[in-house]
Structure formats: structure tokens, C-alpha cells
Design a protein around this motif. Structure first.
Motif, mmCIF file in Angstrom:
data_model
loop_
_atom_site.group_PDB
_atom_site.id
_atom_site.type_symbol
_atom_site.label_atom_id
_atom_site.label_comp_id
_atom_site.label_asym_id
_atom_site.label_seq_id
_atom_site.Cartn_x
_atom_site.Cartn_y
_atom_site.Cartn_z
ATOM 1 N N LEU A 121 104.416 -38.805 2.483
ATOM 2 C CA LEU A 121 105.375 -37.518 2.111
ATOM 3 C C LEU A 121 105.409 -36.844 3.258
ATOM 4 O O LEU A 121 106.723 -36.528 3.724
ATOM 5 C CB LEU A 121 104.532 -36.576 1.157
ATOM 6 N N ASN A 122 104.490 -36.505 3.864
ATOM 7 C CA ASN A 122 104.565 -35.810 5.496
ATOM 8 C C ASN A 122 105.361 -36.266 6.372
ATOM 9 O O ASN A 122 106.316 -35.858 7.037
ATOM 10 C CB ASN A 122 103.036 -35.573 5.876
ATOM 11 N N ASN A 123 105.289 -37.591 6.637
ATOM 12 C CA ASN A 123 106.012 -38.353 7.613
ATOM 13 C C ASN A 123 107.507 -38.307 7.045
ATOM 14 O O ASN A 123 108.350 -37.918 8.017
ATOM 15 C CB ASN A 123 105.608 -39.798 7.669
ATOM 16 N N LEU A 124 107.785 -38.728 6.060
ATOM 17 C CA LEU A 124 109.396 -38.363 5.744
ATOM 18 C C LEU A 124 109.847 -37.423 5.577
ATOM 19 O O LEU A 124 111.125 -37.182 5.935
ATOM 20 C CB LEU A 124 109.577 -39.359 4.440
ATOM 21 N N VAL A 125 109.127 -36.324 5.108
ATOM 22 C CA VAL A 125 109.768 -34.941 4.961
ATOM 23 C C VAL A 125 109.967 -34.405 6.351
ATOM 24 O O VAL A 125 111.031 -33.645 6.763
ATOM 25 C CB VAL A 125 108.797 -33.888 4.278
ATOM 26 N N CYS A 126 108.957 -34.549 7.422
ATOM 27 C CA CYS A 126 109.174 -34.230 8.729
ATOM 28 C C CYS A 126 110.697 -34.708 9.258
ATOM 29 O O CYS A 126 111.227 -34.053 9.921
ATOM 30 C CB CYS A 126 107.901 -34.669 9.655
ATOM 31 N N LYS A 127 110.553 -36.233 9.167
ATOM 32 C CA LYS A 127 111.872 -36.777 9.663
ATOM 33 C C LYS A 127 112.982 -36.243 8.905
ATOM 34 O O LYS A 127 114.049 -35.943 9.923
ATOM 35 C CB LYS A 127 111.997 -38.368 9.362
ATOM 36 N N PHE A 128 113.140 -35.999 7.874
ATOM 37 C CA PHE A 128 114.205 -35.055 7.200
ATOM 38 C C PHE A 128 114.443 -33.935 7.389
ATOM 39 O O PHE A 128 115.600 -33.294 7.854
ATOM 40 C CB PHE A 128 113.933 -35.269 5.772
ATOM 41 N N LYS A 151 125.350 -33.898 4.497
ATOM 42 C CA LYS A 151 125.308 -34.105 6.143
ATOM 43 C C LYS A 151 123.764 -34.818 6.668
ATOM 44 O O LYS A 151 123.742 -35.884 7.317
ATOM 45 C CB LYS A 151 125.880 -33.184 7.053
ATOM 46 N N ALA A 152 122.883 -34.049 6.131
ATOM 47 C CA ALA A 152 121.447 -34.188 6.573
ATOM 48 C C ALA A 152 121.084 -35.653 5.874
ATOM 49 O O ALA A 152 120.512 -36.254 6.543
ATOM 50 C CB ALA A 152 120.798 -33.012 5.916
ATOM 51 N N LEU A 153 121.302 -35.628 4.533
ATOM 52 C CA LEU A 153 121.122 -37.109 4.104
ATOM 53 C C LEU A 153 121.723 -38.328 4.501
ATOM 54 O O LEU A 153 121.046 -39.338 4.727
ATOM 55 C CB LEU A 153 121.440 -37.083 2.394
ATOM 56 N N ASP A 159 119.839 -42.863 10.637
ATOM 57 C CA ASP A 159 118.512 -42.910 11.484
ATOM 58 C C ASP A 159 117.651 -43.891 11.052
ATOM 59 O O ASP A 159 116.980 -44.525 11.951
ATOM 60 C CB ASP A 159 117.975 -41.513 11.867
ATOM 61 N N HIS A 160 117.314 -43.903 9.871
ATOM 62 C CA HIS A 160 116.005 -44.499 9.444
ATOM 63 C C HIS A 160 116.500 -45.727 8.206
ATOM 64 O O HIS A 160 115.532 -46.441 7.956
ATOM 65 C CB HIS A 160 115.221 -43.459 8.554
ATOM 66 N N GLY A 161 117.652 -46.147 8.051
ATOM 67 C CA GLY A 161 118.063 -47.048 7.309
ATOM 68 C C GLY A 161 117.732 -46.899 5.984
ATOM 69 O O GLY A 161 117.798 -48.173 5.144
ATOM 70 N N CYS A 162 117.299 -45.827 5.391
ATOM 71 C CA CYS A 162 116.851 -46.009 3.922
ATOM 72 C C CYS A 162 117.457 -44.652 3.458
ATOM 73 O O CYS A 162 117.483 -43.626 4.204
ATOM 74 C CB CYS A 162 115.456 -46.083 3.525
ATOM 75 N N LYS A 163 117.415 -44.269 2.206
ATOM 76 C CA LYS A 163 118.029 -43.164 1.611
ATOM 77 C C LYS A 163 116.577 -42.004 1.625
ATOM 78 O O LYS A 163 115.646 -42.678 1.225
ATOM 79 C CB LYS A 163 118.439 -43.179 0.080
ATOM 80 N N PHE A 164 117.054 -40.983 1.547
ATOM 81 C CA PHE A 164 115.684 -40.107 1.427
ATOM 82 C C PHE A 164 115.552 -39.550 0.016
ATOM 83 O O PHE A 164 116.478 -38.951 -0.491
ATOM 84 C CB PHE A 164 116.055 -38.869 2.343
ATOM 85 N N THR A 165 114.484 -40.055 -0.495
ATOM 86 C CA THR A 165 114.283 -39.816 -2.203
ATOM 87 C C THR A 165 113.288 -38.797 -2.439
ATOM 88 O O THR A 165 112.835 -38.516 -3.552
ATOM 89 C CB THR A 165 113.959 -41.117 -2.654
#
Length: 182
Positions: A121-128, A151-153, A159-165
Motif C-alpha cells: 500500500l505504502n509503496n504504490l500510494v507514494c508512487k501515485f 491525468k495522474a492516473l 510510468d509503472h505499466g499498471c493501473k492504480f487501484t
């Protein structure tokens, strides 16, 4: 390069035994195994009994929010502060998570599961957050919050090749100092 004594090499090549592969020595002393047989012996790591591996349980958005709340409350505890060991910190998070009133009807989670999920969670949220901040800085006149979010999504996906869920997790964390926009 390693050099072998001629005696060792000749020993290996001379002992074909009952196997057709030259140089193979059957050190176990057992007979050959018919690989076509349906009664293959089990390896030591295999068992005919029920497996002890637990089934993987996916984390729901509700469970993510409970975990985030547990982490924030444990991390921001003014009485204990940062004067706690890692194991104590995560056991407090696990206890908070499993005893939450919102947790009724959900499976309990172990310390390792909470720690691993928080890391993801922390890793992906920080990237987002980085993508959202870039989209916010790039906001044009007339664009609203929905445009910035889209635009952020898109940036995150590029950048990361996957959707932010984990938008629900980001919405819980975005006002905290660590994840707040600059």
C-alpha cells in the motif's frame, strides 16, 4: 578451468548400471523408477496429506482502510511515540486491525500479512502521490479535480505499466504529512 583425474572420469563413464545415461551413478542404491507409472513415490517435500499452506485471501478496500487506520493510529501514538521495537509496533497494528469495530465479519490477519500489505500500500500510494503532484503542477486553467485525477492516473499507468487501484487508500492517506502535496 577445473581438471579431473583420469581415474575419476573413467569411473563415471564406466558405470552405466541400469540407466541409459552414461556417467550416471545411482548413489541411493534403490532400483530404477518407471516415470510412466501412476504410482510415483512422493518426494520428501510432497505429502499425500492435506497441505498446510493456507489459501491466499485478497484484501478488500474495507480491510485496506482498517489497516491504514491501524498504522496511522499506532504510528502517531503520542504516548509511545517512536520508542518501540519493530515487532512491538507491528503486533500493535495487528491487534488494532483485528479488534477494530469495522472488522466484524472479516477474517483475522496475521502480523506478517499486515506488514506485507502495508508495504505494498505504502509503496504504490507514494508512487501515485508523485504522479498526482506532477498532474497538479501541470493543471491548466479550467481543469477541475477530476481532470487532475485522470491525468495522474494516466501518468501512473505510463510510468509503472499498471493501473492504480488503490484510490481509496490514497484518499485516506493524502492529507497526512508524509503523503501530502508540497
Amino acid at each position: 578451468m577445473a581438471s579431473y583425474s583420469p581415474g575419476f572420469v573413467s569411473l563415471l563413464t564406466s558405470q552405466t548400471g541400469e540407466f541409459s545415461t552414461p556417467g550416471f551413478v545411482n548413489l541411493s542404491g534403490s532400483e530404477s523408477i518407471d516415470l510412466e507409472s501412476p504410482d510415483l513415490p512422493a518426494f520428501s517435500s510432497q505429502s499425500s496429506e492435506a497441505s498446510t499452506v493456507k489459501e491466499r485471501k485478497k484484501w478488500s478496500p474495507k480491510e485496506n482502510v482498517i489497516l491504514i487506520s491501524a498504522w496511522l493510529n499506532t504510528n502517531k501514538d503520542p504516548i509511545v511515540g517512536n520508542e518501540q521495537k519493530l515487532g512491538t509496533f507491528w503486533s500493535r497494528i495487528q491487534n488494532y486491525y483485528n479488534s477494530s469495530v469495522q472488522h466484524v465479519g472479516l477474517d483475522t490477519r496475521e502480523l506478517g500479512q499486515c506488514k506485507q500489505r502495508w508495504g505494498r500500500l505504502n509503496n504504490l500510494v507514494c508512487k501515485f502521490c508523485g504522479c498526482y503532484d506532477a498532474a497538479l503542477r501541470d493543471q491548466s486553467s479550467g481543469e477541475n479535480d477530476n481532470d487532475v485525477m485522470k491525468k495522474a492516473l494516466d501518468m501512473f499507468f505510463n510510468d509503472h505499466g499498471c493501473k492504480f487501484t488503490l484510490e481509496h487508500a490514497w484518499r485516506e492517506l493524502r492529507h497526512d504529512k508524509k503523503w501530502a502535496s508540497a
